[in-house]
Design a protein around this motif. Structure first.
Motif, PDB file in Angstrom:
ATOM      1  N   ILE A 149      -3.895  -7.578 -47.716  1.00  0.00           N
ATOM      2  CA  ILE A 149      -2.773  -7.984 -48.554  1.00  0.00           C
ATOM      3  C   ILE A 149      -2.963  -9.425 -49.006  1.00  0.00           C
ATOM      4  O   ILE A 149      -2.642  -9.791 -50.130  1.00  0.00           O
ATOM      5  CB  ILE A 149      -1.444  -7.828 -47.780  1.00  0.00           C
ATOM      6  N   THR A 190      -2.062  -1.449 -52.648  1.00  0.00           N
ATOM      7  CA  THR A 190      -2.247  -2.136 -51.368  1.00  0.00           C
ATOM      8  C   THR A 190      -1.365  -1.623 -50.239  1.00  0.00           C
ATOM      9  O   THR A 190      -1.828  -1.510 -49.098  1.00  0.00           O
ATOM     10  CB  THR A 190      -2.006  -3.651 -51.524  1.00  0.00           C
ATOM     11  N   ARG A 240      -6.256  -2.646 -45.007  1.00  0.00           N
ATOM     12  CA  ARG A 240      -6.169  -3.051 -46.407  1.00  0.00           C
ATOM     13  C   ARG A 240      -5.682  -4.488 -46.491  1.00  0.00           C
ATOM     14  O   ARG A 240      -4.614  -4.813 -45.990  1.00  0.00           O
ATOM     15  CB  ARG A 240      -5.206  -2.145 -47.170  1.00  0.00           C
TER      16      ARG A 240
END
Length: 360
Positions: A225, A212, A223
């Motif tokens: 999280i 991640t 991306r």
């Protein structure tokens, strides 16, 4: 820009209203271990044993002269990465406006659609990100689902430019920055993982971190999280917030019935050290009423997915978790009806919980 907004949301005056002055970010909605995992993300990442050796075991965001010389000697490259919080709503009084998050993403800085790459001298000139952090930065027109935006500037500039008009959920507030090495020895990564019970949990944690936040970017993307995964989840979440409800996001459920607000929480539990496979991820969850809400996209009404969903609902019921599934089509076309379906089930669970407590 986020598309297919339901008419029920667009008809709300407050939905297309931005603050005209600074506001606070509410971190209370973010799971504790997710928040804790963001704290070390500053300066050069990931931290390695070699960096600790060069810095005398005390590492700062602003790299030491020894680190600079080392990275210069190996011609290391770094990608500046921003941590961005997306907001579902901003509410409260004029003197205490608070933004409620629905996602936190990592996105690389870029120019003309190409991921930015810098050398150690650029990192040092920016004091490892400290110089950048002195101002409040913000994206507008930010879509965390596809990683696109229309503007990037200081938050004050964005708010002045919009003049109180715009979608709050397209504000992406920068809450952190780090410089990601494009090449590093994974076996030498030194992670903050003292909260984990054993070595196996630490390895699982590190795998997730690399995936991640430590995997170099090949393209410009956001991306996730933490937070919602699709726009339909966001829309239903917003409608429920407007109605005064506060569901948790992305609750994880394992085959033994354990539930966690994040993967990090599951890693921290010694009982999941044997790496149980995930049963399901609940889109919106009401823990007190043990009600799971799923926002089902098109593929959920086809073939074997119907059977898989039914099996998950049955397993959750065995754990005392009731489910309600709302189609993405209904959310887009009649959000009020979709939210009514959730509220009806929620009230039923509240009544049942109250009745059970009286019997107990």
């Amino acid at each position: 820009m986020i598309e297919d907004r339901p008419a029920a949301l667009k008809n709300r005056v407050e939905y297309f209203t931005l603050p005209t002055k600074p506001f606070f970010l509410s971190w209370n909605w973010v799971p504790e271990l997710v928040k804790a995992s963001l704290v070390p993300l500053g300066g050069i990442q990931p931290i390695t044993g070699k960096m600790a050796e060069l810095a005398g075991c005390v590492i700062y965001d602003d790299p030491s002269e020894e680190e600079v010389r080392y990275f210069r000697s190996i011609e290391a490259k770094f990608q500046p990465v921003l941590l961005v919080m997306s907001l579902a709503t901003i509410s409260g009084s004029e003197d205490a406006l608070v933004g409620v998050p629905y996602a936190i993403s990592a996105i690389p800085m870029s120019k003309r659609g190409v991921v930015t790459t810098v050398d150690i001298d650029s990192v040092k000139a920016n004091q490892g990100g400290a110089a950048f952090a002195k101002a409040d930065w913000c994206y507008f027109g930010f879509d965390p689902f596809v990683g696109q935006w229309s503007a990037f500037s200081k938050a004050e500039t964005i708010l002045d430019m919009k003049g109180g008009k715009g979608y709050v959920d397209e504000l992406g507030v920068v809450v952190g920055m780090y410089y990601l090495r494009t090449e590093y020895d994974r076996d030498d990564v030194s992670e903050v993982d003292r909260f984990l019970p054993d070595e196996k949990s630490r390895k699982r944690f590190l795998r997730n971190r690399i995936k991640t936040v430590y995997q170099p970017f090949k393209r410009v993307e956001a991306r996730r999280i933490w937070g919602v995964q699709t726009p339909i989840e966001l829309f239903l979440y917003q409608e429920l917030l407007f109605r005064g409800f506060k569901p948790q996001l992305q609750q994880l459920v394992f085959p033994d019935g354990r539930t966690y607000p994040s993967l990090y929480d599951s890693y921290a539990d010694v009982e999941t050290r044997h790496e149980l496979h995930l049963l399901t991820e609940i889109d919106l969850y009401f823990p007190d009423q043990r009600l799971a809400v799923f926002c089902d996209g098109r593929h959920h009404g086809k073939g074997k997915q119907i059977e898989r969903d039914a099996k998950i609902d049955k397993q959750l019921a065995e754990f005392g978790i009731s489910t309600v599934r709302v189609s993405g089509k209904l959310i887009i076309q009649d959000l009020a009806a979709a939210a009514d379906t959730v509220c009806q089930k929620l009230y039923q669970r509240m009544d049942q919980t109250s009745a059970d407590s009286k019997v107990g």
